[in-house]
Enzyme design. Structure first.
Site, short mmCIF file in Angstrom:
data_model
loop_
_atom_site.label_atom_id
_atom_site.label_comp_id
_atom_site.label_asym_id
_atom_site.label_seq_id
_atom_site.Cartn_x
_atom_site.Cartn_y
_atom_site.Cartn_z
N ASP A 54 5.00 2.70 -9.47
CA ASP A 54 4.30 1.94 -10.51
C ASP A 54 3.97 2.78 -11.74
O ASP A 54 4.09 4.00 -11.73
CB ASP A 54 3.01 1.31 -9.93
N ASN B 243 -8.59 -2.07 -0.66
CA ASN B 243 -8.43 -3.52 -0.51
C ASN B 243 -7.06 -3.87 0.09
O ASN B 243 -6.67 -5.03 0.10
CB ASN B 243 -8.62 -4.23 -1.86
N HIS C 281 -4.11 -2.80 -1.06
CA HIS C 281 -2.95 -2.86 -1.96
C HIS C 281 -1.94 -1.77 -1.63
O HIS C 281 -2.29 -0.70 -1.14
CB HIS C 281 -3.37 -2.87 -3.45
N GLU D 7 -1.85 -6.29 -5.51
CA GLU D 7 -3.22 -6.58 -5.13
C GLU D 7 -3.27 -7.77 -4.17
O GLU D 7 -2.29 -8.52 -4.05
CB GLU D 7 -4.05 -6.89 -6.39
C1 F6R Z 1 -0.02 4.87 -6.43
C2 F6R Z 1 -0.19 3.56 -5.85
C3 F6R Z 1 -1.42 3.12 -5.14
C4 F6R Z 1 -2.13 4.23 -4.36
C5 F6R Z 1 -3.43 3.70 -3.75
C6 F6R Z 1 -4.19 4.78 -3.01
O1 F6R Z 1 1.24 5.02 -7.04
O2 F6R Z 1 0.70 2.78 -5.97
O3 F6R Z 1 -1.12 2.06 -4.28
O4 F6R Z 1 -1.28 4.71 -3.37
O5 F6R Z 1 -4.23 3.17 -4.75
O6 F6R Z 1 -4.65 5.70 -3.95
P1 F6R Z 1 -5.36 7.08 -3.49
O7 F6R Z 1 -4.30 7.88 -2.82
O8 F6R Z 1 -5.81 7.70 -4.78
O9 F6R Z 1 -6.46 6.69 -2.58
#
Ligand code: F6R
Length: 261
Positions: A80, A149, A151, A156
Site C-alpha cells: 500500500d 481492527n 485490517h 479496513e
Molecule cells: C502496512 C500495512 C498495515 C500494517 C498494519 C500493522 O503496509 O499494510 O496493514 O501491517 O497496520 O501495522 P504495525 O506493524 O505498525 O502494527
C-alpha cells in the site's frame, strides 16, 4: 519456550509459530524469508510497512552485509501507499522501504514496485498495479502485518473479499495508530491505495507477522471467529498456505491453541 501449531477448522489451515518475543519473531521471519530467497530463482516478494516487520528488515540487511544474500533477481511489490504523499515524503511508504531496507541491499531500482500515491488518475493506477503483479507472474510470498481492527494492507473492516487494488478511506483508528509517525494526526492522510483482499489472497504464500499485546484481541478473533468482512484478516482462512509467526504477547489470549513443544 516457543511452539508450533496448526489450526484446522472448516477446511482452513493456518500454521502458527509461537515466538518468545519481538526479537525472536523477527529472527524466525528473517529465516523464513531468507529460505525463500535462496530457494526461488526470481522471487516475487510482497512487502509490508509498519512497526512489526522493521526488525526483520534489519536482519535481512545484516545478512546481506555479512553473507551477501543477493536481491538482484527479486521483484518487490508493496501492499500500500498513502494518497497525497510523494515518493520523497518522509512518511510515504516509498521512503519507509528505502530507509528501512532497499537502500542497504542490492535490489534493482526497476524491480521495486509500490502504488503511486500522487497520480492524477488513481483508478488507472490501481488497475495498472494489479496488472503489473499479474504480468510479473504473481506474488510468491506476501509479508503481512495486522491492524488492531483486523485490517490487512489497508483493507479496513467492511471490505469485500473480492477487492483488487483499490482506494480506501482509512479508519479513524488506523489514522490514530499511524499518527505516531507524523507530527500530528491532522497530517495523517485520509486515503490510501492498497492491494485488495483478493490481490493478497492471489499470493502463492502468505507470512503474517504479529507482535505485542495490542494485537492479542485481533489474533484471538482470527483464530476463533468465522470468516466475516467485519474482520478482514479472517479472509486469510480461505488461503491454503498461511504461516503466522506471532510472539507470546500477541498469542496471550489464545494460549490453549498454541502448545509449546
Ligand atoms: C502496512 C500495512 C498495515 C500494517 C498494519 C500493522 O503496509 O499494510 O496493514 O501491517 O497496520 O501495522 P504495525 O506493524 O505498525 O502494527
Amino acid at each position: 519456550m516457543s511452539g508450533q501449531a496448526s489450526l484446522e477448522k472448516g477446511g482452513t489451515r493456518l500454521i502458527i509459530i509461537q515466538a518468545d518475543d519481538y526479537q525472536d519473531m523477527s529472527q524466525r521471519a528473517f529465516q523464513f524469508i531468507k529460505n525463500k530467497i535462496e530457494k526461488t530463482p526470481v522471487l516475487k516478494l510482497g512487502f509490508a510497512t509498519g512497526g512489526t516487520p522493521q526488525k526483520t528488515y534489519e536482519l535481512l540487511i545484516e545478512d546481506f552485509q555479512k553473507n551477501g544474500t543477493s536481491y538482484k533477481s527479486i521483484i518487490s511489490f508493496n501492499l500500500d501507499e498513502y494518497i497525497g504523499l510523494s515518493k520523497e515524503h518522509p512518511n510515504s511508504y516509498h521512503q519507509y522501504m528505502e530507509q528501512k531496507l532497499f537502500q542497504y541491499i542490492d535490489i534493482e531500482k526497476e524491480n521495486i514496485h509500490l502504488p503511486n500515491g500522487v497520480t492524477t488518475d488513481i483508478t488507472k493506477e490501481c488497475l495498472n498495479y494489479e496488472n503489473l503483479i499479474e504480468e510479473k507472474g504473481g506474488i510468491d510470498l506476501q509479508i503481512l502485518g495486522i491492524g488492531e481492527n483486523g485490517h490487512i494492507g489497508f483493507n479496513e473492516p467492511g471490505t469485500s473479499f473480492d477487492t483488487l487494488t483499490h482506494v480506501v478511506k482509512l479508519a479513524q483508528s488506523t489514522r490514530e495508530a499511524n499518527a505516531r509517525y507524523f507530527s500530528n494526526i491532522a497530517d495523517v492522510p485520509t486515503h490510501a491505495i492498497t492491494m485488495g483482499i483478493q490481490t493478497i489472497l492471489k499470493s502463492k504464500e502468505i507470512l503474517l507477522l504479529v507482535s505485542g499485546e495490542n494485537k492479542a484481541f485481533a489474533i484471538k478473533r482470527l483464530l476463533t471467529e468465522d470468516l466475516s468482512i467485519d474482520f478482514p484478516a479472517s479472509a486469510l482462512k480461505k488461503h491454503p498456505r498461511v504461516t503466522i509467526i506471532a510472539d507470546k504477547l500477541a498469542l496471550s489470549s489464545v494460549t490453549g491453541l498454541v502448545e509449546s513443544r
